[in-house]
Design an enzyme around this catalytic site. Sequence first.
Site, PDB file in Angstrom:
ATOM      1  N   LYS A   8       0.832  -1.195   0.000  1.00  0.00           N
ATOM      2  CA  LYS A   8       0.000   0.000   0.000  1.00  0.00           C
ATOM      3  C   LYS A   8       0.864   1.242   0.000  1.00  0.00           C
ATOM      4  CE  LYS A   8      -0.933   0.644   4.935  1.00  0.00           C
ATOM      5  NZ  LYS A   8      -2.000   0.775   5.938  1.00  0.00           N
ATOM      6  N   SER A  24      -9.257   4.926 -14.343  1.00  0.00           N
ATOM      7  CA  SER A  24      -8.052   4.458 -13.668  1.00  0.00           C
ATOM      8  C   SER A  24      -7.511   5.448 -12.643  1.00  0.00           C
ATOM      9  CB  SER A  24      -6.940   4.139 -14.665  1.00  0.00           C
ATOM     10  OG  SER A  24      -6.480   5.343 -15.262  1.00  0.00           O
ATOM     11  N   TYR A  57      -7.844   0.451 -11.868  1.00  0.00           N
ATOM     12  CA  TYR A  57      -6.546  -0.078 -12.287  1.00  0.00           C
ATOM     13  C   TYR A  57      -5.530   1.060 -12.375  1.00  0.00           C
ATOM     14  CZ  TYR A  57      -7.782   1.628 -16.943  1.00  0.00           C
ATOM     15  OH  TYR A  57      -8.139   2.424 -18.000  1.00  0.00           O
TER      16      TYR A  57
END
Length: 129
Positions: A8, A24, A57
């Site tokens: 992360k 995205s 994404y």
Amino acid sequence: MRRMFLAKIHRATVTEANLDYVGSITIDGELLKVSGILPWEVVEVWNITNGERFNTYVIEGPAGSGVICLNGAAARKVAVGDKVIIAAYAQATEEEAKNWKPTVVLVDDDNRIVEVRKEKEEPFSVYAA
């Protein structure tokens, strides 16, 4: 197989929101390299500022630019200046999961790397900004 937390980018600052792009999240290439998150990988985005949670994404942005740009429909879930957590997951066997070590990239308000942690468990229970 187990679904494991892979990496992360913690408390990144949204620098842009582009509603008219196809979709995205664009992320600084340096942050991707250090975190191990790949272009085109699906990530979850948790907006600390407003509580929104969604997935999209990744598109790689210029390295060192500090860019965190939500594109397309996701742009409606953020505002420039919001703090977000961007998380990726991976599949692991039962044996791999026993020694799993996720990568946590801590950044400052300009999305510059402050610290990179690769540990079995995160050593903090509360993050102090």
